[in-house]
Write a protein that holds these residues in place. Structure first.
Motif, short mmCIF file in Angstrom:
data_model
loop_
_atom_site.label_atom_id
_atom_site.label_comp_id
_atom_site.label_asym_id
_atom_site.label_seq_id
_atom_site.Cartn_x
_atom_site.Cartn_y
_atom_site.Cartn_z
N ARG A 34 39.76 33.43 36.54
CA ARG A 34 39.16 34.76 36.61
C ARG A 34 40.19 35.79 36.13
NH1 ARG A 34 35.50 31.96 36.98
NH2 ARG A 34 34.10 31.58 38.71
N SER A 35 39.71 36.95 35.72
CA SER A 35 40.62 38.02 35.32
C SER A 35 41.58 38.33 36.46
CB SER A 35 39.82 39.28 34.97
OG SER A 35 38.95 39.03 33.89
N THR A 36 42.83 38.57 36.10
CA THR A 36 43.95 38.87 36.99
C THR A 36 44.49 37.62 37.69
OG1 THR A 36 42.76 39.37 39.07
CG2 THR A 36 42.98 41.16 37.46
N GLN A 37 43.82 36.48 37.57
CA GLN A 37 44.35 35.25 38.17
C GLN A 37 45.32 34.57 37.21
OE1 GLN A 37 40.90 32.91 39.26
NE2 GLN A 37 40.80 33.83 41.28
N ASP A 38 46.25 33.80 37.80
CA ASP A 38 47.26 33.12 37.00
C ASP A 38 46.75 31.79 36.45
OD1 ASP A 38 49.04 35.13 37.48
OD2 ASP A 38 50.19 34.05 39.01
N THR A 78 48.82 35.65 32.95
CA THR A 78 47.59 36.27 33.44
C THR A 78 47.19 37.39 32.51
OG1 THR A 78 46.51 37.26 35.38
CG2 THR A 78 48.75 37.99 34.89
N GLN A 79 45.91 37.78 32.59
CA GLN A 79 45.40 38.90 31.81
C GLN A 79 44.54 39.76 32.73
OE1 GLN A 79 46.17 39.73 28.67
NE2 GLN A 79 47.53 37.96 28.55
N PRO A 80 44.62 41.09 32.60
CA PRO A 80 43.89 41.97 33.51
C PRO A 80 42.40 42.08 33.20
CG PRO A 80 45.10 43.28 31.92
CD PRO A 80 45.49 41.84 31.68
N THR A 81 42.00 41.72 31.99
CA THR A 81 40.59 41.84 31.58
C THR A 81 40.14 40.54 30.91
OG1 THR A 81 41.28 42.82 29.48
CG2 THR A 81 40.74 44.34 31.28
N PRO A 82 38.83 40.33 30.82
CA PRO A 82 38.33 39.10 30.17
C PRO A 82 38.82 38.99 28.73
CG PRO A 82 36.58 40.19 31.39
CD PRO A 82 37.73 41.13 31.40
N THR A 83 39.40 37.86 28.40
CA THR A 83 39.93 37.64 27.06
C THR A 83 40.32 36.17 26.92
OG1 THR A 83 41.53 38.39 25.39
CG2 THR A 83 42.32 38.16 27.65
N THR A 84 40.65 35.77 25.71
CA THR A 84 41.14 34.42 25.44
C THR A 84 42.46 34.52 24.70
OG1 THR A 84 38.93 33.44 25.35
CG2 THR A 84 40.70 32.23 24.27
N HIS A 85 43.46 33.79 25.17
CA HIS A 85 44.76 33.71 24.49
C HIS A 85 45.05 32.24 24.17
CE1 HIS A 85 46.94 37.74 25.07
NE2 HIS A 85 45.66 37.95 25.32
N THR A 86 45.74 32.04 23.06
CA THR A 86 46.13 30.68 22.66
C THR A 86 47.65 30.55 22.75
OG1 THR A 86 46.16 31.36 20.34
CG2 THR A 86 44.15 30.34 21.16
N TRP A 100 40.14 33.98 30.22
CA TRP A 100 39.96 34.70 31.49
C TRP A 100 38.55 35.27 31.52
CZ3 TRP A 100 44.69 34.22 29.26
CH2 TRP A 100 45.76 33.88 30.10
N SER A 101 37.80 34.91 32.55
CA SER A 101 36.41 35.34 32.67
C SER A 101 36.31 36.53 33.62
CB SER A 101 35.54 34.19 33.19
OG SER A 101 36.01 33.74 34.44
N PRO A 102 35.20 37.26 33.56
CA PRO A 102 35.07 38.44 34.42
C PRO A 102 35.02 38.07 35.90
CG PRO A 102 33.38 38.38 32.69
CD PRO A 102 34.04 37.05 32.69
N GLU A 103 35.31 39.06 36.72
CA GLU A 103 35.14 38.92 38.16
C GLU A 103 33.66 39.18 38.47
OE1 GLU A 103 36.89 38.01 40.62
OE2 GLU A 103 38.98 38.00 39.94
#
Length: 278
Positions: free
Chosen positions: A84-88, A131-139, A167-170
């Motif tokens: 989830r967003s903000t989770q590690d 972690t990322q604060p908002t929904p996104t995808t990193h490689t 990272w998916s939305p809360e």
């Protein structure tokens, strides 16, 4: 006569030049410039802001011998891969060789942000939490290579497959009932989601807790509403965001609402009016 004409022509030429000059000055003051300032160059993305490793370790590894026959393969994993967003999410790079006695480092790079996440100068395992604060995808990619600020590092002897973390939305979900007469045989209940489920694989579903029956299911938007028939007494409902199912609980739940109990009261009989004096 010729002198007079020459002076007149010279005076006229000077007047034209001065007139053009002051016209340009006035125009420059009267209207803003259409030429935009050149923006500053973006910060270099080929270097890392990661803290430099200890100088003693850098020196020791720079003197290490290269063993060309070693297997420098490296793997990379992410756990969880869909937080989830903000989770590690924990990234783990594993090398087949202990890089301590070698001139090489295990490095993990965020290829989306073009920056180093971490580097390790010894052992076979190198980990980092991202972690990322908002929904996104990193490689991400792991390397076994000499210490470098370039991305990818020069002369890498091992490169892992790319790993993606999404990272998916809360998701939050609430269930409410519209104002009504407690004796009414029907009620309108609404499940409200914090996220539009349209672009997601999920549905908003409302279930009758007592019977387990699916009341309604919505695959788009942030609200899902149904008008339900009520027996006398209490009826409890619950809503989920998850994969579609006509039985509760559905698979892949990402949010669960509050339990909503709706009352239907038995309407008291109306008193019989009798004529006065009976």
């Amino acid at each position: 006569m010729n002198i007079t004409r020459t002076a007149a022509r010279l005076f006229l030429a000077v007047g034209v030049v001065l007139g053009a000059f002051f016209s340009c000055v006035y125009a420059a003051q009267a209207s803003p410039s259409t030429v935009k300032a050149v923006p500053p160059p973006p910060p270099s993305s080929s270097t890392t802001t990661l803290a430099p490793p200890p100088a003693s370790l850098v020196t020791a590894k720079s003197r290490a011998r290269v063993e060309p026959d070693l297997d420098y393969r490296v793997t990379l994993s992410a756990d969880p891969g869909s937080p989830r967003s903000t989770q590690d999410s924990t990234l783990t790079a594993r090398s087949h060789v202990d890089v301590g006695p070698t001139p090489y480092w295990i490095s993990i790079v965020d290829t989306s942000a073009h920056t180093y996440v971490t580097r390790c100068g010894s052992g076979t395992v190198c980990t980092a939490s991202v972690t990322q604060p908002t929904p996104t995808t990193h490689t991400y990619v792991a390397y076994v290579a000499r210490l470098s600020t370039a991305i990818p590092p020069h002369g890498a002897v091992g490169t892992s497959p790319t790993v993606s973390v999404t990272w998916s939305p809360e998701y939050h979900l609430s269930l409410s009932v519209a104002p009504r007469d407690f004796t009414s045989p029907t009620a309108r209940i609404t499940a409200t989601s914090s996220v539009n489920v349209g672009p997601t694989p999920y549905f908003i579903e409302i279930f009758n807790r007592r019977t387990g029956a699916l009341v309604t299911s919505c695959g788009d938007g942030t609200t899902c509403t149904a008008r339900v028939n009520l027996p006398f007494g209490n009826t409890t409902f619950i809503a989920y965001i998850g994969n579609y199912s006509d039985t509760q609980p559905p698979p892949g739940i990402v949010a669960t609402s509050n339990r909503l109990t709706v009352h239907r009261l038995l309407q008291p009989p109306r008193p019989t009016l009798r004529p006065y004096g009976d």
